[in-house]
Design a protein around this motif. Structure first.
Motif, PDB file in Angstrom:
ATOM      1  N   TYR A 173       0.818  -1.203   0.000  1.00 48.09           N
ATOM      2  CA  TYR A 173       0.000   0.000   0.000  1.00 48.09           C
ATOM      3  C   TYR A 173       0.859   1.264   0.000  1.00 48.09           C
ATOM      4  O   TYR A 173       0.345   2.370  -0.125  1.00 48.09           O
ATOM      5  CB  TYR A 173      -0.930  -0.003   1.216  1.00 48.09           C
ATOM      6  N   THR A 174       2.171   1.092   0.142  1.00 46.19           N
ATOM      7  CA  THR A 174       3.078   2.229   0.155  1.00 46.19           C
ATOM      8  C   THR A 174       3.641   2.518  -1.224  1.00 46.19           C
ATOM      9  O   THR A 174       4.269   3.545  -1.448  1.00 46.19           O
ATOM     10  CB  THR A 174       4.238   1.954   1.139  1.00 46.19           C
ATOM     11  N   ALA A 175       3.419   1.626  -2.188  1.00 50.78           N
ATOM     12  CA  ALA A 175       4.059   1.738  -3.492  1.00 50.78           C
ATOM     13  C   ALA A 175       3.751   3.055  -4.188  1.00 50.78           C
ATOM     14  O   ALA A 175       4.636   3.667  -4.792  1.00 50.78           O
ATOM     15  CB  ALA A 175       3.654   0.562  -4.377  1.00 50.78           C
ATOM     16  N   ALA A 176       2.508   3.510  -4.128  1.00 52.86           N
ATOM     17  CA  ALA A 176       2.151   4.755  -4.817  1.00 52.86           C
ATOM     18  C   ALA A 176       2.982   5.919  -4.297  1.00 52.86           C
ATOM     19  O   ALA A 176       3.546   6.697  -5.078  1.00 52.86           O
ATOM     20  CB  ALA A 176       0.662   5.044  -4.640  1.00 52.86           C
ATOM     21  N   VAL A 177       3.079   6.040  -2.985  1.00 50.11           N
ATOM     22  CA  VAL A 177       3.868   7.116  -2.376  1.00 50.11           C
ATOM     23  C   VAL A 177       5.337   6.969  -2.745  1.00 50.11           C
ATOM     24  O   VAL A 177       6.023   7.948  -3.046  1.00 50.11           O
ATOM     25  CB  VAL A 177       3.691   7.097  -0.842  1.00 50.11           C
ATOM     26  N   ALA A 178       5.836   5.743  -2.752  1.00 45.09           N
ATOM     27  CA  ALA A 178       7.236   5.499  -3.068  1.00 45.09           C
ATOM     28  C   ALA A 178       7.592   5.960  -4.478  1.00 45.09           C
ATOM     29  O   ALA A 178       8.702   6.420  -4.735  1.00 45.09           O
ATOM     30  CB  ALA A 178       7.555   4.015  -2.909  1.00 45.09           C
ATOM     31  N   PHE A 179       6.623   5.838  -5.392  1.00 48.89           N
ATOM     32  CA  PHE A 179       6.859   6.244  -6.779  1.00 48.89           C
ATOM     33  C   PHE A 179       6.454   7.696  -7.036  1.00 48.89           C
ATOM     34  O   PHE A 179       6.529   8.170  -8.166  1.00 48.89           O
ATOM     35  CB  PHE A 179       6.099   5.322  -7.733  1.00 48.89           C
ATOM     36  N   GLY A 180       6.007   8.388  -6.008  1.00 48.79           N
ATOM     37  CA  GLY A 180       5.615   9.785  -6.156  1.00 48.79           C
ATOM     38  C   GLY A 180       4.367   9.971  -6.989  1.00 48.79           C
ATOM     39  O   GLY A 180       4.233  10.977  -7.703  1.00 48.79           O
ATOM     40  N   ILE A 181       3.443   9.009  -6.903  1.00 50.09           N
ATOM     41  CA  ILE A 181       2.214   9.043  -7.702  1.00 50.09           C
ATOM     42  C   ILE A 181       1.009   9.110  -6.772  1.00 50.09           C
ATOM     43  O   ILE A 181       1.014   8.514  -5.688  1.00 50.09           O
ATOM     44  CB  ILE A 181       2.125   7.794  -8.607  1.00 50.09           C
ATOM     45  N   ASP A 182       0.005   9.825  -7.188  1.00 48.96           N
ATOM     46  CA  ASP A 182      -1.224   9.944  -6.393  1.00 48.96           C
ATOM     47  C   ASP A 182      -1.831   8.553  -6.184  1.00 48.96           C
ATOM     48  O   ASP A 182      -2.124   7.849  -7.158  1.00 48.96           O
ATOM     49  CB  ASP A 182      -2.215  10.845  -7.140  1.00 48.96           C
ATOM     50  N   PRO A 183      -2.032   8.136  -4.928  1.00 48.69           N
ATOM     51  CA  PRO A 183      -2.625   6.811  -4.674  1.00 48.69           C
ATOM     52  C   PRO A 183      -3.964   6.606  -5.364  1.00 48.69           C
ATOM     53  O   PRO A 183      -4.289   5.478  -5.762  1.00 48.69           O
ATOM     54  CB  PRO A 183      -2.771   6.784  -3.146  1.00 48.69           C
ATOM     55  N   ALA A 184      -4.738   7.676  -5.522  1.00 47.07           N
ATOM     56  CA  ALA A 184      -6.025   7.552  -6.203  1.00 47.07           C
ATOM     57  C   ALA A 184      -5.829   7.138  -7.659  1.00 47.07           C
ATOM     58  O   ALA A 184      -6.601   6.324  -8.196  1.00 47.07           O
ATOM     59  CB  ALA A 184      -6.801   8.858  -6.120  1.00 47.07           C
TER      60      ALA A 184
END
Length: 231
Positions: free
Chosen positions: A43-54
């Motif tokens: 669930y952290t992958a989006a933040v790790a890639f600098g992308i909006d989780p939505a």
């Protein structure tokens, strides 16, 4: 294509027209955080890639739209091949790891992360060997992360987190790579628990009852899978 015959084995049979070659998707910036979320459990992958989780959640939902079954192809040692198939039923979805032996149209279920439930496909040591196999299309990091959900191994070494974090960094993560790696390594326990591995006649066998490589598996099956994943 061997996947056509595989789809025909479902009840009712699945129309092969649903198959979509998803190999080019790996170059989409949204693919990896969506894959690591939906298949890997990060669930952290989006933040790790600098992308909006939505945005990642929307992309992940599109990956699992009913009526479209994406498939990623990976070459293995000695001419064997692996298909990662997204099984998008109307009311459910899952992921099948299907091994095609060299020179054959047959498919062996190496792992099924859905209702059919088979696995794990390989231990940590073979993951590293398979990731390092020559591949003109996919990098070592990409191969490792595509295969990681099919790994189940109670003996994963303490340094594994660094290996996975390095792979996540290579494919574009900019922060919290260690946290993503920890989530991915823990993800296998959702499916396999703490799977123990041993040997039979010098070949890796898994003591988990759902693995296609359990001790009672035919020796030719154990040999084939060791050859494909171990090289």
């Amino acid at each position: 294509m061997p996947l056509r015959g595989y789809l025909g084995g479902f009840a009712p049979p699945v129309d092969p027209s649903v198959l979509v070659d998803a190999t080019p998707w790996l170059d989409d910036p949204l693919f990896w955080p969506a894959f690591l979320l939906s298949v890997g459990g990060s669930y952290t992958a989006a933040v790790a890639f600098g992308i909006d989780p939505a945005d990642v959640e929307v992309y992940a939902k599109e990956m699992h739209q009913a009526g479209s079954w994406p498939v990623i192809t990976m070459d293995l040692a000695r001419g064997h091949r692996l298909y990662i198939l997204f099984c998008n039923f109307d009311d459910d979805s899952g992921w099948d790891y299907l091994l095609q032996p060299a020179g054959s149209d047959a498919l062996i279920i190496a792992a099924a992360l859905e209702g059919g439930f088979h696995g794990p496909a390989l231990p940590w040591s073979e993951l590293l060997m398979t990731a390092n196999q020559p591949d003109s299309m996919r990098s070592q990091a990409e191969r490792l992360l595509l295969l990681l959900p099919a790994v189940g191994d109670a003996g994963i070494p303490s340094g594994a987190n660094n290996v996975v974090a390095s792979a996540v960094t290579t494919i574009g993560a900019q922060q919290q790579q260690n946290e993503v790696a920890g989530e991915l390594l823990a993800g296998g326990r959702r499916f396999w628990g703490d799977s123990e591995w041993t040997e039979r006649k010098g070949l890796p066998v898994c003591l988990g009852q759902h693995s296609p490589r359990h001790p009672e598996s035919p020796i030719h099956r154990l040999t084939l899978m060791a050859e494909a994943f171990g090289g």
